[in-house]
Design a protein around this motif. Structure first.
Motif, mmCIF file in Angstrom:
data_model
loop_
_atom_site.group_PDB
_atom_site.id
_atom_site.type_symbol
_atom_site.label_atom_id
_atom_site.label_comp_id
_atom_site.label_asym_id
_atom_site.label_seq_id
_atom_site.Cartn_x
_atom_site.Cartn_y
_atom_site.Cartn_z
ATOM 1 N N LYS A 152 61.886 28.267 2.919
ATOM 2 C CA LYS A 152 62.499 28.248 4.244
ATOM 3 C C LYS A 152 63.639 29.250 4.399
ATOM 4 N N GLY A 153 63.849 30.127 3.423
ATOM 5 C CA GLY A 153 64.902 31.117 3.548
ATOM 6 C C GLY A 153 66.170 30.776 2.795
ATOM 7 N N LEU B 142 69.254 41.187 2.025
ATOM 8 C CA LEU B 142 68.481 40.296 2.893
ATOM 9 C C LEU B 142 68.459 40.804 4.330
ATOM 10 N N LYS B 143 69.524 41.474 4.770
ATOM 11 C CA LYS B 143 69.537 42.047 6.120
ATOM 12 C C LYS B 143 68.514 43.165 6.258
ATOM 13 N N GLY C 98 64.796 41.862 6.987
ATOM 14 C CA GLY C 98 64.363 41.444 8.320
ATOM 15 C C GLY C 98 64.220 39.941 8.393
ATOM 16 N N LYS C 99 64.482 39.401 9.573
ATOM 17 C CA LYS C 99 64.533 37.947 9.734
ATOM 18 C C LYS C 99 63.173 37.274 9.528
ATOM 19 N N ASP C 100 62.097 37.926 9.964
ATOM 20 C CA ASP C 100 60.774 37.296 9.852
ATOM 21 C C ASP C 100 60.360 37.096 8.392
ATOM 22 N N HIS C 101 60.614 38.089 7.531
ATOM 23 C CA HIS C 101 60.283 37.946 6.109
ATOM 24 C C HIS C 101 61.269 37.040 5.391
ATOM 25 N N ARG C 102 62.543 37.083 5.800
ATOM 26 C CA ARG C 102 63.595 36.328 5.117
ATOM 27 C C ARG C 102 63.338 34.833 5.177
ATOM 28 N N GLU C 103 62.798 34.343 6.280
ATOM 29 C CA GLU C 103 62.580 32.908 6.440
ATOM 30 C C GLU C 103 61.288 32.419 5.796
ATOM 31 N N GLN C 104 60.538 33.319 5.166
ATOM 32 C CA GLN C 104 59.299 32.925 4.495
ATOM 33 C C GLN C 104 59.497 32.590 3.023
#
Length: 131
Positions: free
Chosen positions: A21-22, A47-48, A51-57
Motif C-alpha cells: 500500500k505504499g 520515491l518522488k 511517481g504516485k501511481d507506482h509508489r502506492e503499489q
C-alpha cells in the motif's frame, strides 16, 4: 518480491520490495517517524521520482547498519532505486534515476585509503624538527 543491496562507505542497506500500500519502513520504523530530517529527505526524493501511481503499489522494507546516518541514507536510497528498477522492470524508470543522479544505481566507488606501515594514518607522517 525483490531483494536489493546498497553500500556507501561502511554502511550496508538491504531492501525488500513487495506488493503493498505504499509503506516505507527503515529498521522497522516508518520513514515519516525517523528522527533525522536529512535521512528522510534523501529517501523521499527517490520515491518522488518514482511517481504516485507506482509508489502506492509497493511496500519497501529496509534494514541498514554500519557507518553514519548520511552513509546509511545514501546506501538505503541506492538499494531502493536498484530494487524499484528490478521490481518494475522499466527502462524508463532506469533512465529517470540515471539522469537525476547516477549514484542512485551505480553506487559510490570511493573507499578509505589503507593505513601505511609505521604511521598513524594513511597520509600522516612523523613531525620533522630542524633544531
Amino acid at each position: 518480491m525483490v531483494l536489493s543491496v546498497g553500500k556507501r562507505k561502511s554502511a550496508i542497506a538491504k531492501v525488500v520490495i513487495k506488493p503493498g500500500k505504499g509503506r516505507v519502513l527503515v529498521n522497522e520504523m516508518p520513514i515519516e517517524l525517523h528522527p533525522v530530517e536529512l535521512f528522510r529527505n534523501k529517501i523521499v526524493e527517490v520515491l518522488k521520482l518514482l511517481g504516485k501511481d507506482h509508489r502506492e503499489q509497493v511496500d519497501i522494507i529496509a534494514s541498514v547498519n554500519g557507518g553514519g546516518f548520511m552513509a546509511q541514507a545514501d546506501a538505503t536510497r541506492t538499494a531502493i532505486a536498484r530494487g524499484l528498477v528490478k521490481y518494475f522492470e522499466s527502462e524508463r524508470l532506469k533512465t529517470i534515476f540515471q539522469e537525476y543522479d547516477r549514484v542512485l544505481l551505480a553506487g559510490d566507488p570511493r573507499r578509505t585509503e589503507p593505513e601505511k606501515y609505521m604511521r598513524y594514518s594513511a597520509r600522516r607522517r612523523w613531525q620533522k624538527s630542524y633544531r
